[in-house]
Motif scaffolding. Structure first.
Motif, short mmCIF file in Angstrom:
data_model
loop_
_atom_site.label_atom_id
_atom_site.label_comp_id
_atom_site.label_asym_id
_atom_site.label_seq_id
_atom_site.Cartn_x
_atom_site.Cartn_y
_atom_site.Cartn_z
N ARG A 1 0.83 -1.20 0.00
CA ARG A 1 0.00 0.00 0.00
C ARG A 1 0.87 1.26 0.00
N LEU A 2 1.93 1.25 0.80
CA LEU A 2 2.82 2.42 0.85
C LEU A 2 3.47 2.67 -0.50
N HIS A 3 3.88 1.60 -1.19
CA HIS A 3 4.47 1.77 -2.52
C HIS A 3 3.45 2.33 -3.49
N ALA A 4 2.20 1.87 -3.39
CA ALA A 4 1.15 2.38 -4.28
C ALA A 4 0.91 3.87 -4.05
N VAL A 5 0.90 4.29 -2.77
CA VAL A 5 0.73 5.71 -2.46
C VAL A 5 1.87 6.52 -3.08
N ALA A 6 3.11 6.09 -2.82
CA ALA A 6 4.27 6.83 -3.31
C ALA A 6 4.32 6.84 -4.84
N HIS A 7 3.90 5.74 -5.46
CA HIS A 7 3.93 5.68 -6.93
C HIS A 7 2.91 6.63 -7.54
#
Length: 293
Positions: A20-26
């Motif tokens: 989820r954190l990677h999706a937010v940052a992406h």
């Protein structure tokens, strides 16, 4: 000196949040590599924290990733550079005088508009992008977004609302008459060298991106974009209006009869917020658009 490592339960909880954190940052940064850097930095910051002092690990990590992404976006505004590392959407172009597109062309258009969300987000300011991504895509409450932005909850709501209008305007599958009128005013001003009129139809934070054979060139701000538009007025004069990936656009041809450039415009609240120009011969060669008689 090695970094401290969180206790195993905290490390496991972080791994559960990583996707989820990677999706937010992406969504914030448009680059998987940059997103991974942000997530890794969040992990290092967690390692320096006392887990007992964190009431909500998911919320804490979201705040850290949001702030790191916001810092990265603000840095880009002062040093523009190409960072979008996903495949660019296929160019789907329909000249204004063409007949209604065939069903397969309509399907391709829908796919390209959906794939272009990250490109649309690039037209937003850093605060707008964070507010829209966190609230509309990941349901983060406005009070948390306000804390990340250093603003009130009401201000965070207003920022997200403004961003939402821009995204909705840019993602419409077909440009409406209002959008076309704004683009026509822009082209007329560019052809006539009317700098004041160009500034009137350009959003103060408009983003111009040019896809060339050497890479992407980015110009930010109405004054600089207006100057570039006047410089390229000759190309606009020889072009023909079109619908490009669901947005109002312009196609121009060279003396050899081949497509020389394709422009598309994102319009919101009566002003142009983004201009995308494709000059890359490789991408243009994919188009079958002979010069009109």
């Amino acid at each position: 000196m090695t970094e401290p490592r969180p206790a195993e339960p905290v490390a496991q909880a972080f791994e559960a949040e990583r996707g989820r954190l990677h999706a937010v940052a992406h969504r914030m940064l448009g680059s998987h590599a940059d997103a991974e850097d942000v997530v890794q930095e969040a992990w290092l910051r967690l390692a320096r924290q006392d887990p007992a002092a964190i009431d909500n690990l998911g919320g804490w990590l979201t705040t850290v990733v949001g702030r790191l992404s916001l810092d990265a976006l603000r840095s880009r505004r002062t040093r523009p550079q190409p960072v979008y590392d996903d495949q660019l959407p296929e160019l789907v172009v329909t000249l204004d005088a063409d007949p209604v597109p065939a069903p397969e062309e309509t399907a391709a258009l829908a796919d390209s508009v959906g794939a272009a969300l990250l490109v649309v987000l690039e037209s937003l300011g850093p605060n707008e992008r964070l507010a829209f991504v966190l609230h509309d895509l990941f349901a983060v409450p406005f009070d948390e977004i306000g804390r990340i932005l250093g603003r009130s909850t009401a201000a965070a709501k207003m920022t997200a609302s403004r961003a939402r209008r821009k995204v909705q305007a840019a993602e419409r599958p077909q440009p409406g008459p209002e959008q076309r009128a704004v683009v026509r005013a822009f082209l007329k001003a560019a052809r006539g060298g009317d700098f004041d009129e160009l500034l009137r139809v350009l959003d103060p934070e408009v983003r111009l991106s040019v896809d060339t054979a050497e890479g992407e060139v980015v110009v930010l701000g109405a004054t600089k974009v207006a100057a570039s538009a006047r410089f390229g007025a000759g190309e606009a004069a020889l072009g023909r209006t079109a619908v490009v990936n669901g947005r109002p656009g312009l196609v121009s041809w060279g003396v050899d009869g081949k497509v020389a450039s394709v422009l598309s415009f994102s319009v919101a609240d009566g002003r142009i917020i983004g201009i995308s120009v494709v000059n890359d011969p490789v991408r243009l060669a994919e188009l079958d658009l002979p010069m009109p008689e």
